[in-house]
Write a protein that holds these residues in place. Sequence first.
Motif, PDB file in Angstrom:
ATOM      1  N   LEU A 137     -56.442  16.669  42.060  1.00  0.00           N
ATOM      2  CA  LEU A 137     -57.313  17.675  41.444  1.00  0.00           C
ATOM      3  C   LEU A 137     -58.694  17.122  41.137  1.00  0.00           C
ATOM      4  N   ASN A 138     -58.833  15.785  41.062  1.00  0.00           N
ATOM      5  CA  ASN A 138     -60.116  15.151  40.763  1.00  0.00           C
ATOM      6  C   ASN A 138     -60.237  13.865  41.564  1.00  0.00           C
ATOM      7  N   ASP A 139     -61.475  13.372  41.664  1.00  0.00           N
ATOM      8  CA  ASP A 139     -61.644  12.049  42.239  1.00  0.00           C
ATOM      9  C   ASP A 139     -61.479  11.015  41.132  1.00  0.00           C
ATOM     10  N   THR A 140     -61.823   9.755  41.406  1.00  0.00           N
ATOM     11  CA  THR A 140     -61.584   8.688  40.436  1.00  0.00           C
ATOM     12  C   THR A 140     -62.438   8.812  39.186  1.00  0.00           C
ATOM     13  N   THR A 141     -63.533   9.566  39.255  1.00  0.00           N
ATOM     14  CA  THR A 141     -64.397   9.749  38.082  1.00  0.00           C
ATOM     15  C   THR A 141     -63.955  10.912  37.215  1.00  0.00           C
ATOM     16  N   GLY A 142     -62.927  11.654  37.657  1.00  0.00           N
ATOM     17  CA  GLY A 142     -62.487  12.839  36.932  1.00  0.00           C
ATOM     18  C   GLY A 142     -63.231  14.093  37.328  1.00  0.00           C
ATOM     19  N   ASP A 143     -64.077  14.007  38.351  1.00  0.00           N
ATOM     20  CA  ASP A 143     -64.898  15.138  38.796  1.00  0.00           C
ATOM     21  C   ASP A 143     -64.166  15.882  39.908  1.00  0.00           C
ATOM     22  N   ASN A 144     -63.955  17.189  39.732  1.00  0.00           N
ATOM     23  CA  ASN A 144     -63.247  17.938  40.769  1.00  0.00           C
ATOM     24  C   ASN A 144     -64.142  18.243  41.972  1.00  0.00           C
ATOM     25  N   ARG A 145     -65.415  17.883  41.885  1.00  0.00           N
ATOM     26  CA  ARG A 145     -66.319  18.059  43.029  1.00  0.00           C
ATOM     27  C   ARG A 145     -66.512  16.761  43.800  1.00  0.00           C
ATOM     28  N   GLY A 146     -66.005  15.660  43.260  1.00  0.00           N
ATOM     29  CA  GLY A 146     -66.134  14.373  43.940  1.00  0.00           C
ATOM     30  C   GLY A 146     -65.192  14.271  45.124  1.00  0.00           C
ATOM     31  N   SER A 154     -54.310  12.352  61.139  1.00  0.00           N
ATOM     32  CA  SER A 154     -55.586  11.919  60.584  1.00  0.00           C
ATOM     33  C   SER A 154     -55.644  12.214  59.095  1.00  0.00           C
ATOM     34  N   TRP A 155     -56.444  11.422  58.411  1.00  0.00           N
ATOM     35  CA  TRP A 155     -56.727  11.682  57.013  1.00  0.00           C
ATOM     36  C   TRP A 155     -57.722  12.839  56.916  1.00  0.00           C
ATOM     37  N   THR A 156     -57.739  13.475  55.748  1.00  0.00           N
ATOM     38  CA  THR A 156     -58.616  14.622  55.531  1.00  0.00           C
ATOM     39  C   THR A 156     -59.593  14.314  54.418  1.00  0.00           C
ATOM     40  N   LEU A 157     -60.874  14.587  54.650  1.00  0.00           N
ATOM     41  CA  LEU A 157     -61.877  14.482  53.589  1.00  0.00           C
ATOM     42  C   LEU A 157     -61.849  15.753  52.759  1.00  0.00           C
ATOM     43  N   SER A 158     -61.807  15.622  51.448  1.00  0.00           N
ATOM     44  CA  SER A 158     -61.727  16.809  50.612  1.00  0.00           C
ATOM     45  C   SER A 158     -62.239  16.504  49.216  1.00  0.00           C
ATOM     46  N   THR A 159     -62.205  17.503  48.353  1.00  0.00           N
ATOM     47  CA  THR A 159     -62.561  17.380  46.943  1.00  0.00           C
ATOM     48  C   THR A 159     -61.497  18.071  46.107  1.00  0.00           C
ATOM     49  N   GLY A 160     -61.548  17.854  44.795  1.00  0.00           N
ATOM     50  CA  GLY A 160     -60.575  18.470  43.912  1.00  0.00           C
ATOM     51  C   GLY A 160     -60.630  19.981  43.897  1.00  0.00           C
ATOM     52  N   THR A 161     -61.794  20.560  44.219  1.00  0.00           N
ATOM     53  CA  THR A 161     -61.906  22.021  44.231  1.00  0.00           C
ATOM     54  C   THR A 161     -61.037  22.637  45.321  1.00  0.00           C
ATOM     55  N   ASN A 162     -60.675  21.844  46.319  1.00  0.00           N
ATOM     56  CA  ASN A 162     -59.836  22.352  47.408  1.00  0.00           C
ATOM     57  C   ASN A 162     -58.373  21.954  47.256  1.00  0.00           C
ATOM     58  N   ALA A 163     -58.022  21.289  46.162  1.00  0.00           N
ATOM     59  CA  ALA A 163     -56.692  20.696  46.031  1.00  0.00           C
ATOM     60  C   ALA A 163     -55.577  21.737  46.106  1.00  0.00           C
ATOM     61  N   LEU A 164     -55.733  22.875  45.454  1.00  0.00           N
ATOM     62  CA  LEU A 164     -54.683  23.888  45.466  1.00  0.00           C
ATOM     63  C   LEU A 164     -54.625  24.621  46.803  1.00  0.00           C
TER      64      LEU A 164
END
Length: 774
Positions: A101-110, A85-95
């Motif tokens: 590290l960011n979504d398409t807007t450059g926001d690490n919370r997106g 399955s795919w995972t829903l996440s944000t850039g804050t959880n990337a590491l």
Amino acid sequence: MLISVKFKLLLYADNSALLVSGKDPQDITNVSLALEPYSKWSVDNRLSLHLGKAKAILSGMKSYETNEININNVFRGASAKSIASWTLSTGTNALWVGGPLNDTTGDNRGGYAFHETSSTPGRQAQPAVMESNMQTPTGADGKCLKFWYSMNGLSASQLRVKVKGVDATEMTTIWETRDQTRGDWKEAQALYTFNGNHTLVVEAVPASGVDPFHIFRGHVAVDDLGVRPGLECIGLCSFEGGMCDWNNARTDDFDWKLGRGTQNPITGPPRDHSSSQGDSLGGAYVYADSGFPRRPDDIARLESIEFQETDPNNPPCMRFYTFMSGRGVGTLRVILQDVVSRRERVLWGLAGNQGSQWIMAQLPLSSNTPFKVVFEASIGKPRLGDIAIDDITIISGPCATLPAVASPPTSGDCTFEEDSCGWINPKIRQRLDDLDFLRVKASEFVFPTTDHSTGSQQGFYMALESPDRKYEGDRAWLLSPVMKGQRQIKCLSFWYLLFEPLTEAEPNLGSLSAFLLREDDQSSIVLTPIWALQNFQGLTWYFGQAPLRADGDFKVVFEGVWGAANSSGTIAIDDVSIFEGNCPTIPDAAVVRAGDCTFTRGSCGWRNLTSDPDFNWSNASPIRRPINMRDHTYGSPVGYIYFDVFNLNSRSQRLQLVSPVMEPAADRSPFCFTFWFAGFGADNNTTLKLFQRPAQEDNNQLINDLTDDILIWSYKLQRTIDWQFAQVALVSGTRFQIVIEGSSYNGGYTMDDFKVYSGACARRPRDAAAIART
């Protein structure tokens, strides 16, 4: 049947969200099916479903944010053991868990959806599949799927989008890519038609278990998925619902027509491209009819809408399918028309009978002004051969022209699948190199396991010849066809591989470089370096590009050099494309500036200014070099510069080396000059100094007086030292040069691997001194 489900409607500004809760996912699916007639309205108003633990969706939404998604993790017709399955996440959880590290807007919370593609010793990574809610037939105009994607890491193999019919066991791929995005998000769109109920499937594919890279980290991510009306896929067309954004020109001899299948079996296709690939009965194409009253050389032109200027760093690639069968097939050309100047240039051209099948074509689109694309068909002499085109798509990123024979004679584009497209090795009598670049099949070599063009073992690429017996510095050139230099800057793009088995020994693979080759007034060869990398660069194919600036005729030269006699590994290139545009050099490490030098090919413009014939800066040679000193770049006996002084009267000698003139940065920002050095001898006052000075026109005399120049780095030898790394910052307000001065009565220094980088840096070694002279 009346469907009743409790829900609440929440209004947020101008957007609405329908939140449905329940224990049975089928309840949510029922709501989705019941509201299908309102699908377009809900998409336009960004009506989306807050999933929570739901397993189905209502309709498309703008983007993935936390707990909101427009495609679900439904395992239809497959077991959970074989599909992840795919995972829903944000850039804050990337590491922590992976993903960008960011979504398409450059926001690490997106938010976004991603799949970790690496395997562990106890778990083989599986493909991850997301499947949309049930879609109704698309209609003739089709539907446009738009999304952003990111692919990074050695274990990320592929991203695919497929269409799946109800109860179908086979799926049709409508979009796919294998290329890494280098940490960026890239936009994608896919136009498709389907005449029955269906779902969209998004699949992230990890490296297989036999792939040596499957244990390394990687991810495939998607964001901003949305299904829109087909006309929103600008420039794309399958011709089922008409000509989309394409129109017949008013200044030609006749018009292109829409068709579903030829009535003359010797002149045209029996059906369109997409339906010829499967069981679908629907489908259409556009064609130039060669029948009466057409005459030889009549022309039909099909024009696109106006496109804006392309990104010089990431020009699009246009793909389409063409059918050209019959004794009298004329010519099909793709032309780029500047809408401002009306100037036209041919990007692609194919003539004559190409067989009774649809063939794929592609070409890069690049323009620094608004433009149109024109398909131009001309009638052949027996008038027995229609020309058809179908399934026009535009994807992100440059590509090599296909088929290779459709490239303009001097384009330089090549995938190397059919031949080398005019790229040649120099003749032996020219004495320009020692070895050849060979066109090789991936299956015939241990590594790489695939080429870049096809991603398969059956693909071809160009590799540096590696005979059983070779010598340090053995090189091969690969020469392009002659190209016309213009005021317009061009861009060279390609994929490269520099791989060597990792051992405890010093890296000695060699180098891959690109040059501009011109002839001066005396017909002597002038080489201008434009791109260069040394030694191991990774375990897969990487993208490279460099700007081409030339006024007169020129050739592009790829040069591969083996670093040492025992060099092993692979130096290879694939998918070369040359297009108009002032692109930056990729990767940054491959940028070549004045002053860069590995000393494997001369001194790169650095000049010895010492007049004493016995004591001067010299390039190491097999018969004259410091004892036991080896090149830093590859570990070979030669390939560096040095001075060695021995005076019986203990009189110290000063030896000076001056750089070529260096241009300041556009923003006047500083540079960093890096190099390696080693010292030897019995004189404890053996010194090495670096000065920065304004550019001088006359560099033919010994610089005796450096009083007005700035001492930026100094090192005094206390004992014999092996290779040491050094760096120093350079001020770049105006044109300047570097002067290297060595002094000793019994000793010397060797130097190698000069490189100039953008940006300031701290002085190295830390004990190196710098005293500004006034």
